[in-house]
Motif scaffolding. Structure first.
Motif, PDB file in Angstrom:
ATOM      1  N   LEU A  19      53.960  49.613  26.131  1.00 50.41           N
ATOM      2  CA  LEU A  19      53.167  48.469  25.687  1.00 50.41           C
ATOM      3  C   LEU A  19      52.858  47.545  26.856  1.00 50.41           C
ATOM      4  N   MET A  20      53.847  47.242  27.646  1.00 47.41           N
ATOM      5  CA  MET A  20      53.593  46.389  28.810  1.00 47.41           C
ATOM      6  C   MET A  20      52.646  47.073  29.784  1.00 47.41           C
ATOM      7  N   GLN A  21      52.784  48.380  29.932  1.00 51.54           N
ATOM      8  CA  GLN A  21      51.877  49.099  30.823  1.00 51.54           C
ATOM      9  C   GLN A  21      50.457  49.065  30.290  1.00 51.54           C
ATOM     10  N   LEU A  22      50.317  49.193  28.968  1.00 54.80           N
ATOM     11  CA  LEU A  22      48.997  49.098  28.366  1.00 54.80           C
ATOM     12  C   LEU A  22      48.384  47.729  28.617  1.00 54.80           C
ATOM     13  N   ALA A  23      49.193  46.668  28.496  1.00 58.20           N
ATOM     14  CA  ALA A  23      48.692  45.307  28.723  1.00 58.20           C
ATOM     15  C   ALA A  23      48.285  45.114  30.178  1.00 58.20           C
ATOM     16  N   VAL A  24      49.113  45.582  31.090  1.00 55.90           N
ATOM     17  CA  VAL A  24      48.809  45.445  32.521  1.00 55.90           C
ATOM     18  C   VAL A  24      47.542  46.218  32.869  1.00 55.90           C
ATOM     19  N   ASP A  25      47.446  47.457  32.392  1.00 56.07           N
ATOM     20  CA  ASP A  25      46.266  48.275  32.694  1.00 56.07           C
ATOM     21  C   ASP A  25      45.003  47.644  32.108  1.00 56.07           C
ATOM     22  N   ASN A  26      45.115  47.108  30.888  1.00 58.40           N
ATOM     23  CA  ASN A  26      43.956  46.510  30.237  1.00 58.40           C
ATOM     24  C   ASN A  26      43.486  45.272  30.997  1.00 58.40           C
ATOM     25  N   PHE A  27      44.437  44.420  31.399  1.00 52.63           N
ATOM     26  CA  PHE A  27      44.062  43.216  32.140  1.00 52.63           C
ATOM     27  C   PHE A  27      43.442  43.575  33.486  1.00 52.63           C
ATOM     28  N   THR A  28      44.051  44.535  34.175  1.00 54.14           N
ATOM     29  CA  THR A  28      43.545  44.941  35.485  1.00 54.14           C
ATOM     30  C   THR A  28      42.153  45.551  35.372  1.00 54.14           C
ATOM     31  N   LYS A  29      41.934  46.327  34.311  1.00 56.09           N
ATOM     32  CA  LYS A  29      40.612  46.914  34.099  1.00 56.09           C
ATOM     33  C   LYS A  29      39.578  45.827  33.839  1.00 56.09           C
ATOM     34  N   ARG A  30      39.948  44.836  33.043  1.00 50.43           N
ATOM     35  CA  ARG A  30      39.032  43.718  32.798  1.00 50.43           C
ATOM     36  C   ARG A  30      38.661  43.031  34.106  1.00 50.43           C
ATOM     37  N   GLN A  31      39.662  42.769  34.936  1.00 48.93           N
ATOM     38  CA  GLN A  31      39.377  42.133  36.217  1.00 48.93           C
ATOM     39  C   GLN A  31      38.345  42.919  37.013  1.00 48.93           C
ATOM     40  N   SER A  32      38.498  44.226  37.054  1.00 51.12           N
ATOM     41  CA  SER A  32      37.566  45.069  37.805  1.00 51.12           C
ATOM     42  C   SER A  32      36.164  44.983  37.227  1.00 51.12           C
ATOM     43  N   ILE A  33      36.067  45.026  35.900  1.00 52.48           N
ATOM     44  CA  ILE A  33      34.757  44.907  35.240  1.00 52.48           C
ATOM     45  C   ILE A  33      34.135  43.556  35.549  1.00 52.48           C
ATOM     46  N   TYR A  34      34.926  42.493  35.451  1.00 53.78           N
ATOM     47  CA  TYR A  34      34.407  41.146  35.687  1.00 53.78           C
ATOM     48  C   TYR A  34      33.929  40.967  37.121  1.00 53.78           C
ATOM     49  N   ARG A  35      34.658  41.523  38.073  1.00 51.38           N
ATOM     50  CA  ARG A  35      34.225  41.405  39.482  1.00 51.38           C
ATOM     51  C   ARG A  35      32.879  42.093  39.693  1.00 51.38           C
ATOM     52  N   ASN A  36      32.724  43.265  39.105  1.00 48.22           N
ATOM     53  CA  ASN A  36      31.454  43.991  39.263  1.00 48.22           C
ATOM     54  C   ASN A  36      30.305  43.237  38.600  1.00 48.22           C
ATOM     55  N   GLU A  37      30.556  42.690  37.416  1.00 51.18           N
ATOM     56  CA  GLU A  37      29.505  41.937  36.737  1.00 51.18           C
ATOM     57  C   GLU A  37      29.139  40.676  37.501  1.00 51.18           C
ATOM     58  N   LEU A  38      30.133  40.022  38.091  1.00 54.18           N
ATOM     59  CA  LEU A  38      29.852  38.817  38.868  1.00 54.18           C
ATOM     60  C   LEU A  38      28.991  39.144  40.085  1.00 54.18           C
ATOM     61  N   GLN A  39      29.251  40.266  40.725  1.00 53.12           N
ATOM     62  CA  GLN A  39      28.410  40.678  41.851  1.00 53.12           C
ATOM     63  C   GLN A  39      26.962  40.876  41.405  1.00 53.12           C
ATOM     64  N   MET A  40      26.782  41.547  40.257  1.00 62.22           N
ATOM     65  CA  MET A  40      25.422  41.750  39.731  1.00 62.22           C
ATOM     66  C   MET A  40      24.754  40.416  39.426  1.00 62.22           C
ATOM     67  N   LEU A  41      25.534  39.489  38.863  1.00 60.33           N
ATOM     68  CA  LEU A  41      24.970  38.194  38.495  1.00 60.33           C
ATOM     69  C   LEU A  41      24.579  37.387  39.732  1.00 60.33           C
ATOM     70  N   ASN A  42      25.405  37.450  40.766  1.00 60.64           N
ATOM     71  CA  ASN A  42      25.059  36.737  42.006  1.00 60.64           C
ATOM     72  C   ASN A  42      23.798  37.312  42.633  1.00 60.64           C
ATOM     73  N   ARG A  43      23.620  38.637  42.527  1.00 61.54           N
ATOM     74  CA  ARG A  43      22.379  39.240  43.050  1.00 61.54           C
ATOM     75  C   ARG A  43      21.173  38.746  42.256  1.00 61.54           C
ATOM     76  N   TRP A  44      21.336  38.677  40.916  1.00 64.95           N
ATOM     77  CA  TRP A  44      20.239  38.171  40.079  1.00 64.95           C
ATOM     78  C   TRP A  44      19.905  36.732  40.450  1.00 64.95           C
ATOM     79  N   SER A  45      20.902  35.905  40.638  1.00 63.17           N
ATOM     80  CA  SER A  45      20.679  34.500  40.958  1.00 63.17           C
ATOM     81  C   SER A  45      19.931  34.359  42.278  1.00 63.17           C
TER      82      SER A  45
END
Length: 775
Positions: free
Chosen positions: A454-480
């Motif tokens: 369960l803790m591993q699932l939580a850690v993996d899920n949070f880390t995956k979100r971080q990766s997704i958010y970083r990529n989306e932020l890069q796309m958004l900065n390019r759009w801006s």
């Protein structure tokens, strides 16, 4: 399926077993050193000098802490009791001499310090148990006390025990062991049978009369072990044998435990870890079952639980989760104890034993609806009790170190629900948690263990979100940058801030497009608002507003053209997505919404230029629109569900939930930025209220607005959590609460949005910093 997805699915399958397998669910119960040691003291039949449960002796030998104690170091009194009885158990079987000496040395070195720290707040259970354990050590010639000062503290505890025992001497009940009068709120004294002096023990037949159907004394392994050693009753023995088999040779603090309560704790734990979306079906089935029970017992006060604090805690957790997931539950079943003055006095006088119950009450009251007076009063009462448990300054004026639970209470008290950024709350919980606090048992608290998966699932899920958010932020900065918005050369370039605020308030399984749409609209609003406030001439602002009203920007140039072109592109993007997914056009609605926003900005600009001071009613009609939360939220809503709900006031193009978010966002913005705006020669609701209420000060005005916000926030929350609020799809509600929470966090105390540094650390923690799990 790739290796990572297969591994994740396996983890989810293992956790899902906790909802269906009772034995697996029991595995969450932590071992109790105190109860284990009492079970370890049971000898085998025939007079043989060997333990009946040798596995308990082995557990004691294997689980002494390096400092010399047994139990949870976060709870000092529990560790004192567990250490004394563990030493007694090892001494009885003449084993673990080194462990005995280390345990005794720990007690001699620390008991005085622990009792001094807890003096005046020693709970009743310890007052009963501790003297009994000391008497046992004295009978075995085991010296655990050292020093004159500690003897004075110990004597005080002995005197308190005498008072308790005297009150119960003639009040035993054949049915439940309770006494009458004020003592009716306490657990039965036989729950502590193992530590009662022989002169205060009830007769054998009275002990046996209080056994539950499973053969236990109030589900307490230690009390049942004592009952067996005193009476030799076969039912007690069978209970202990069944417990050892069911719990895989581990002695929990309570057995059997309420499986439903454990699973409710699991749902709460999953939610706080950010993993609830993986178990939606299991959670729904469990909460449906609890809701049926809630309705069935709606008119009843539950009296089946022999521990008042556990009863209140169980009710509050069920209420909190049912309301969180939208079930129409009322708070009356939760607040029944507020009508009993005797219970309130008892809780105040024994607050250490009710921290879990009061924590549950306060947490449930975070989800309060308007007019829930009972819950409001219960919240104030719980705040009074919880405040007592938080450490004050030490003798040198320094902050005392808080326990994990005190940190959790402090966090709950300082952060209302609408200020919580879910993504960051999940991070904090993952990093801090060493198990889920559960308010059961004689000491009223233990920590559920959690499977490593369960803790591993939580850690993996949070880390995956971080990766997704970083990529989306890069796309958004390019759009801006490509749209020209980040190169305007004036005002606030807040693309990263806007994406952060579109992302962290909730961690819904929303697809990338929704987050980007919210962030893009918020970025455009920031630039356009600054253009109207700072850069644009009166002619430029009128021309741009006219272009938006006509939806034709051919005559624009420079900043006005960049803003209009970005707006035009954004509206087309949302229109494309809505038509692609739902075969519906939303362009007219989007254009009308943006026309409202630009017209409101122009009106406010004209007010400022001509020094017009509007009335509060005139101001709020315009300012609710100019805050522009609707144009940040609704375009993403239209992508998911393009039919526009209308349940607001007559003539409004916005539903009631949108209107409430617009009003709250405006008032929040005003109390967070009125100082800056006064300096710029502009009015907002804070000084306007003073102007219309001459007897009021600025502080009065802020207080009044906060009162309005509190009430409107409750109204908003009721719409959000009420499944029966028709016409507004669930995803619309989620998007509205996300954007409103962003405003609440930004402006509740000061204006974080205008600060170049206020959110930087939070942004790092949300997107970039890896999790730091406590050892």
């Amino acid at each position: 399926m790739d290796t990572e997805s297969y591994y994740t699915e396996r983890m989810k399958e293992e956790v899902a077993l906790l909802f269906s397998d009772d034995s697996y669910c029991c595995s969450l119960l932590p071992p109790s050193a105190y109860d284990t040691a009492w079970v370890a003291m049971i000898g085998s039949g025939g007079g043989a000098a060997r333990p009946l449960f040798p596995q308990c002796v082995e557990w004691i030998l294997a689980n002494q802490r390096k400092e010399g104690f047994w139990g949870d170091g976060q709870r000092a009194l529990d560790s004192v009791a567990a250490t004394i009885v563990s030493v007694l158990a090892l001494h009885q079987w003449n084993t673990g001499r080194a462990s005995i000496e280390r345990g005794l040395e720990y007690l001699r070195a620390n008991i005085e310090k622990i009792l001094v720290q807890c003096h005046g707040g020693i709970p009743r259970w310890f007052t009963i148990v501790f003297p009994g354990l000391l008497e046992l050590t004295q009978s075995k010639d085991l010296r655990v006390l050292r020093g004159h000062d500690v003897m004075q503290l110990v004597n005080d505890i002995f005197k308190r025990r005498t008072t308790i025992l005297t009150a119960f001497d003639h009040c035993w009940s054949l049915f439940n062991g309770r006494s009458s009068g004020s003592d009716q709120y306490y657990p039965p004294l036989t729950m502590f049978l193992e530590a009662l002096p022989p002169s205060s023990r009830p007769k054998h037949e009275l002990i046996l009369a209080q056994l539950m159907e499973d053969g236990s004394l109030f589900r307490s392994p230690s009390a049942t072990a004592a009952a067996f050693m005193i009476t030799g009753d076969a039912n007690c023995l069978k209970y202990l044998q069944d417990m050892m088999q069911r719990c895989s040779d581990i002695v929990p603090p309570v057995f059997p435990v309420d499986q439903n309560l454990i699973r409710l704790c699991l749902v709460d734990h999953l939610s706080r870890l950010g993993c609830g979306q993986f178990f939606e079906e299991e959670i729904k089935d469990l909460l449906d079952h609890n809701y049926r029970n809630w309705i069935k017992q709606h008119q009843e006060q539950s009296t089946t639980n022999c521990v008042l604090s556990e009863q209140i805690y169980s009710d509050t957790l069920a209420f909190y989760l049912l309301r969180t997931y939208g079930y129409p539950v009322t708070a009356r079943k939760l607040c029944w104890f507020m009508d009993d003055k005797g219970i309130l006095v008892h809780i105040r006088e024994n607050h250490n034993e009710f921290l879990g119950a009061m924590y549950g009450i306060y947490r449930a009251a975070q989800l309060m609806f308007p007019e829930e007076v009972d819950l409001h009063n219960a919240k104030l009462f719980s705040l009074e009790v919880l405040t007592k448990c938080l450490p004050r300054k030490d003798f040198e004026g320094k902050d005392k170190v808080m326990t994990d639970f005190q940190k959790e209470i402090a966090r709950e008290l300082e952060l209302p629900w609408l200020l919580r950024m879910d993504h960051l709350e999940h991070r904090l919980y993952i990093e801090r948690t060493k198990g889920y606090w559960l308010w059961i048992g004689k000491t009223n608290i233990c920590r559920l263990s959690h499977p490593k998966c369960l803790m591993q699932l939580a850690v993996d899920n949070f880390t995956k979100r971080q990766s997704i958010y970083r990529n989306e932020l890069q796309m958004l900065n390019r759009w801006s940058e490509e749209s020209g918005l980040s190169k305007m050369g004036f005002g606030r370039e807040k693309t990263t801030y806007c994406y952060f605020l579109a992302t962290v308030p909730t961690c819904l399984p929303l697809h990338c497009e929704l987050r980007k749409i919210v962030a893009k609209n918020a970025t455009l609003v920031t630039i356009a608002d600054d253009f109207f406030d700072e850069k644009g001439t009166e002619s430029e602002l009128e021309t741009l507003t006219e272009a938006v009203n006509r939806w034709e920007g051919d005559n624009l140039y420079s900043h006005s053209k960049v803003i209009f072109d970005a707006l035009h592109e954004l509206v087309n993007e949302v229109e494309f997505n809505a038509f692609r997914d739902h075969d519906k056009t939303v362009k007219d609605a989007l254009q009308e919404m943006w026309r409202d926003a630009f017209n409101s900005w122009l009106k406010e600009s004209k007010w400022s230029r001509c020094k017009h001071v509007p009335s509060t009613d005139e101001y709020i009609d315009v300012a609710m629109v100019s805050v522009a939360i609707q144009v940040m939220t609704l375009p993403a809503c239209y992508i998911t569900h393009p039919k526009v709900p209308v349940d607001g006031k007559l003539g409004s193009r916005y539903c009631k939930m949108t209107e409430l978010s617009m009003l709250c966002a405006r008032l929040l913005n005003d109390i967070g930025s009125y100082m800056r705006e006064l300096g710029d020669g502009k009015f907002n609701m804070v000084p306007l209220y003073v102007k219309e209420n001459l007897e009021s000060s600025i502080e009065d005005s802020v207080g009044h607005i906060k009162t309005v916000l509190e009430r409107k926030g409750k109204e908003f929350l009721e719409l959000f959590l009420n499944q029966e609020y028709g016409g507004v799809p669930r995803v619309w509600k989620e998007l509205h609460v996300a954007t409103l929470k962003a405003f609440w966090m930004l402006y509740d105390s000061n204006n974080k949005f205008d600060s170049p540094t206020a959110l930087l650390q939070a942004i790092r923690m949300a997107f970039y910093e890896p999790l730091a799990i406590d050892a």
